[in-house]
Design an enzyme around this catalytic site. Structure first.
Site, PDB file in Angstrom:
ATOM      1  N   CYS A  61     -10.927  -5.038  -6.574  1.00  0.00           N
ATOM      2  CA  CYS A  61      -9.685  -4.567  -7.203  1.00  0.00           C
ATOM      3  C   CYS A  61      -9.935  -4.113  -8.629  1.00  0.00           C
ATOM      4  CB  CYS A  61      -8.655  -5.680  -7.184  1.00  0.00           C
ATOM      5  SG  CYS A  61      -9.282  -7.202  -7.937  1.00  0.00           S
ATOM      6  N   GLU A  94      -1.602 -10.925  -7.017  1.00  0.00           N
ATOM      7  CA  GLU A  94      -2.745 -10.202  -7.577  1.00  0.00           C
ATOM      8  C   GLU A  94      -2.950  -8.977  -6.694  1.00  0.00           C
ATOM      9  OE1 GLU A  94      -4.796 -14.167  -9.537  1.00  0.00           O
ATOM     10  OE2 GLU A  94      -5.778 -13.260  -7.813  1.00  0.00           O
ATOM     11  N   GLU A  97      -4.981   4.218  -5.265  1.00  0.00           N
ATOM     12  CA  GLU A  97      -6.163   3.356  -5.130  1.00  0.00           C
ATOM     13  C   GLU A  97      -6.916   3.746  -3.860  1.00  0.00           C
ATOM     14  OE1 GLU A  97      -5.619  -0.767  -3.887  1.00  0.00           O
ATOM     15  OE2 GLU A  97      -7.043  -1.392  -5.425  1.00  0.00           O
ATOM     16  N   LYS A 116      -4.165 -18.121   5.014  1.00  0.00           N
ATOM     17  CA  LYS A 116      -4.390 -17.072   6.020  1.00  0.00           C
ATOM     18  C   LYS A 116      -5.360 -16.058   5.433  1.00  0.00           C
ATOM     19  CE  LYS A 116      -2.829 -13.196   7.217  1.00  0.00           C
ATOM     20  NZ  LYS A 116      -4.122 -12.607   7.650  1.00  0.00           N
TER      21      LYS A 116
HETATM   22  P1  NAD Z   1      -3.581  -6.087   2.462  1.00  0.00           P
HETATM   23  O1  NAD Z   1      -2.405  -6.139   1.549  1.00  0.00           O
HETATM   24  O2  NAD Z   1      -3.559  -5.122   3.583  1.00  0.00           O
HETATM   25  O3  NAD Z   1      -3.829  -7.517   3.149  1.00  0.00           O
HETATM   26  C1  NAD Z   1      -4.040  -8.682   2.381  1.00  0.00           C
HETATM   27  C2  NAD Z   1      -3.643  -9.893   3.214  1.00  0.00           C
HETATM   28  O4  NAD Z   1      -2.245  -9.856   3.461  1.00  0.00           O
HETATM   29  C3  NAD Z   1      -4.317  -9.965   4.576  1.00  0.00           C
HETATM   30  O5  NAD Z   1      -4.616 -11.323   4.868  1.00  0.00           O
HETATM   31  C4  NAD Z   1      -3.235  -9.422   5.508  1.00  0.00           C
HETATM   32  O6  NAD Z   1      -3.345  -9.886   6.829  1.00  0.00           O
HETATM   33  C5  NAD Z   1      -1.991  -9.962   4.845  1.00  0.00           C
HETATM   34  N1  NAD Z   1      -0.759  -9.204   5.109  1.00  0.00           N
HETATM   35  C6  NAD Z   1      -0.630  -7.867   5.336  1.00  0.00           C
HETATM   36  N2  NAD Z   1       0.687  -7.555   5.516  1.00  0.00           N
HETATM   37  C7  NAD Z   1       1.387  -8.718   5.395  1.00  0.00           C
HETATM   38  C8  NAD Z   1       2.771  -9.050   5.489  1.00  0.00           C
HETATM   39  N3  NAD Z   1       3.696  -8.120   5.725  1.00  0.00           N
HETATM   40  N4  NAD Z   1       3.131 -10.334   5.315  1.00  0.00           N
HETATM   41  C9  NAD Z   1       2.209 -11.284   5.049  1.00  0.00           C
HETATM   42  N5  NAD Z   1       0.876 -11.042   4.973  1.00  0.00           N
HETATM   43  C10 NAD Z   1       0.472  -9.766   5.125  1.00  0.00           C
HETATM   44  O7  NAD Z   1      -4.853  -5.876   1.524  1.00  0.00           O
HETATM   45  P2  NAD Z   1      -6.354  -5.646   1.986  1.00  0.00           P
HETATM   46  O8  NAD Z   1      -6.504  -4.265   2.498  1.00  0.00           O
HETATM   47  O9  NAD Z   1      -6.783  -6.805   2.809  1.00  0.00           O
HETATM   48  O10 NAD Z   1      -7.121  -5.786   0.572  1.00  0.00           O
HETATM   49  C11 NAD Z   1      -7.333  -4.739  -0.321  1.00  0.00           C
HETATM   50  C12 NAD Z   1      -6.307  -4.775  -1.433  1.00  0.00           C
HETATM   51  O11 NAD Z   1      -6.384  -6.007  -2.147  1.00  0.00           O
HETATM   52  C13 NAD Z   1      -6.550  -3.699  -2.486  1.00  0.00           C
HETATM   53  O12 NAD Z   1      -5.323  -3.122  -2.828  1.00  0.00           O
HETATM   54  C14 NAD Z   1      -7.119  -4.475  -3.663  1.00  0.00           C
HETATM   55  O13 NAD Z   1      -6.933  -3.870  -4.926  1.00  0.00           O
HETATM   56  C15 NAD Z   1      -6.363  -5.751  -3.547  1.00  0.00           C
HETATM   57  N6  NAD Z   1      -7.030  -6.831  -4.278  1.00  0.00           N
HETATM   58  C16 NAD Z   1      -6.481  -7.283  -5.450  1.00  0.00           C
HETATM   59  C17 NAD Z   1      -7.119  -8.269  -6.189  1.00  0.00           C
HETATM   60  C18 NAD Z   1      -6.562  -8.787  -7.487  1.00  0.00           C
HETATM   61  O14 NAD Z   1      -7.022  -9.832  -7.944  1.00  0.00           O
HETATM   62  N7  NAD Z   1      -5.599  -8.105  -8.114  1.00  0.00           N
HETATM   63  C19 NAD Z   1      -8.314  -8.822  -5.707  1.00  0.00           C
HETATM   64  C20 NAD Z   1      -8.846  -8.339  -4.516  1.00  0.00           C
HETATM   65  C21 NAD Z   1      -8.186  -7.340  -3.795  1.00  0.00           C
END
Ligand code: NAD
Length: 487
Positions: free
Chosen positions: A288, A254, A390, A178
């Site tokens: 990130c 992650e 963040e 997804k």
């Molecule tokens: P997010 O957590 O809002 O969403 C990530 C994914 O999870 C999306 O596909 C979203 O639809 C899904 N999602 C959201 N709520 C959910 C739930 N309750 N159940 C299942 N799926 C759910 O994150 P974002 O805003 O898309 O991305 C930014 C974040 O990602 C930042 O915090 C960034 O640091 C982090 N990030 C971490 C890494 C790493 O390797 N550590 C890499 C890239 C981004």
């Protein structure tokens, strides 16, 4: 090709849903396409297809055969290079140059790397003494963990998706992926790529939709899913972790970061300025691993801050196709409002804004886009919200320190523990930093240099587990220890 309404890919077929939603351009705010929104029954179908495929021809493939499939996927991704670039640029607004040099090549590299890693990962066996003075042969059989849910964010959509899909397929798993609702397009092209590379139906399934009360949550809660690999915000990870615990599912997380950079006075300051510009502002600060907190040793603090601000002031805005861009829009107007909110909060919390702190005005179609200016701040207390949360935008707060221990203490004073970038010419200090910093990755005199065999992940709120190299194989497989009395 990307179609007007992007569809799911389930059991080898593109399928629609009763509902769909619009995907807007971050560059102009206009609608790019509509995207099918999976309901529970779509997720049921995708998981059922993935479970069924676990019992099909895929289950009889050897590691070397799967490695060959991964290499075909990499070849096909290179053949579809321009389609992947176009999809990634449309969804994120990132510069075409970046998509061509980082995002899309890395997708092909992910498949090739895990083809090599799984090919080289021969098992081990050893002899154990028995009570009667004989010998038993012990070995571990690696087996696929099963159906893996792959949930990824929008910042590096294809890179992060393939980073997880490649090792899962290498290990013989089947996947339901997804992508973020903000970046559905490159995953749709990837579905065509894996199909054309000859992956059996049901091995790779794609559902589009949102997180809570939508495709993401349905997938995480689904009893047919064996393991969840998730990249995204720490708060989302915590929510997913609670569902996973109910189903006793393996998780790899992650998550977010509030990463520190440390510049010692003995550093090559030209390299440190250039490196910090990259680490703070690449991808609009939406990585990130980006540096949002920078600690600079006092003798060079003022000079360094001025040079960093000067570079941020030279930011080059443009259309994604323009050459030489140093900026890009944020992913959406909502995210722009969040980042601008932090710019306002920083002022309220006492920050001095050296450059940025607002959004640019273009006077053309891009005024509808999600742009903000790269921003350099000083003067915030360590315990302000701006300095602890963040932000995920192009913003860097710079603070002075006096000695090495103080630098590590400041850097470690965070709820997060993903990455740090240290700039010094002192070899001993470089290695001391590696041990002293409570993070998953420490870069010295560089940033974002990745060898896919090395472990990747974060401490504290930045994640659970490590992926990369053999550690990915550990997550995407179960092992059975077999012990045979040689009697
Ligand atoms: P997010 O957590 O809002 O969403 C990530 C994914 O999870 C999306 O596909 C979203 O639809 C899904 N999602 C959201 N709520 C959910 C739930 N309750 N159940 C299942 N799926 C759910 O994150 P974002 O805003 O898309 O991305 C930014 C974040 O990602 C930042 O915090 C960034 O640091 C982090 N990030 C971490 C890494 C790493 O390797 N550590 C890499 C890239 C981004």
């Amino acid at each position: 090709m990307v179609t007007d309404t992007l569809r799911h890919f389930i059991d080898g077929e593109f399928t629609g849903s009763a509902k769909d939603f619009p995907k807007l351009s971050p560059v102009t705010g206009e609608m790019l396409c509509r995207v099918a929104e999976a309901g529970e029954s779509d997720v049921d179908d995708a998981v059922a297809a993935a479970r069924q495929a676990l019992r099909g021809p895929w289950a009889r493939t050897t590691e070397l055969e799967r490695a060959a499939v991964l290499r075909r996927v990499a070849d096909e991704a290179e053949r579809r290079f321009d389609d992947l670039v176009a999809a990634e640029v449309a969804d994120t607004g990132k510069p075409v140059d970046q998509a061509r040099t980082l995002d899309v090549p890395r997708a092909a590299a992910n498949f090739r790397a895990f083809a090599d890693i799984v090919s080289a990962a021969a098992g081990e066996s050893f002899l154990t003494g028995t009570a009667g003075g004989g010998r038993a042969l012990n070995y571990a059989v690696r087996k696929p963990v099963g159906v893996v849910a792959v949930i990824v964010p929008w910042n590096l959509p294809l890179l992060l998706l393939t980073w997880k899909v490649a090792p899962a397929l290498a290990c013989g798993d089947t996947v339901v992926v997804k992508p973020s609702e903000e970046t559905p397009s490159s995953a749709a092209v990837l579905a065509e790529i894996v199909r054309d590379a000859g992956l059996p139906p049901g091995v790779f399934n794609l559902v589009h939709g949102f997180g809570p009360d939508s495709a993401g949550e349905y997938l995480v809660r689904h009893p047919g899913v064996d393991a969840i690999t998730f990249t995204g915000e720490s708060a989302t990870g915590a929510t997913i972790g609670r569902s996973a615990a109910d189903g006793v599912k393996a998780v790899s997380f992650e998550l977010g970061g509030k990463n520190a950079g440390i510049v010692f006075a003995d550093a090559d300051l030209d390299a440190a300025v250039a490196g910090t510009v990259r680490s703070a502002f690449t991808n609009g600060g939406q990585v990130c691993l980006c540096t949002e907190r920078l600690y600079v040793q006092r003798p060079v603090f003022e000079e360094f801050t001025e040079r960093l601000a000067a570079r941020a002031r030279e930011a080059v805005f443009g259309w994604p196709t323009d050459p030489g861009l140093t900026t890009m829009p944020l992913i959406s107007r909502d995210h722009r409002e969040k980042v601008l909110g932090y710019y306002r909060l920083a002022r309220d919390e006492g920050a001095e804004v050296h450059v940025g702190g607002d959004h640019p005005v273009f006077g053309d179609a891009r005024d509808g886009g999600a742009y903000v200016r790269p921003t350099v701040l000083t003067g915030l207390g360590e315990h302000t919200r701006t300095n602890r949360e963040e932000i995920f935008g192009p913003v860097c707060h710079v603070a002075p320190f006096d000695d090495e221990d103080e630098a590590y203490a400041l850097a470690n004073d965070s709820d997060y523990g993903l990455a740090a970038a240290v700039w010094t010419r002192d070899v001993g200090r470089a290695h001391r930093a590696g041990s002293a910093l409570d993070v998953g990755l420490v870069w010295v005199n560089t940033w974002f240099l990745r060898d896919l065999r090395s472990p990747f992940g974060g401490t504290k709120a930045s994640g659970i587990g490590r992926e990369g190299g053999l550690r990915s194989l550990d997550f995407y497989t179960e092992t059975t220890n077999v012990c045979v009395d040689l009697g």
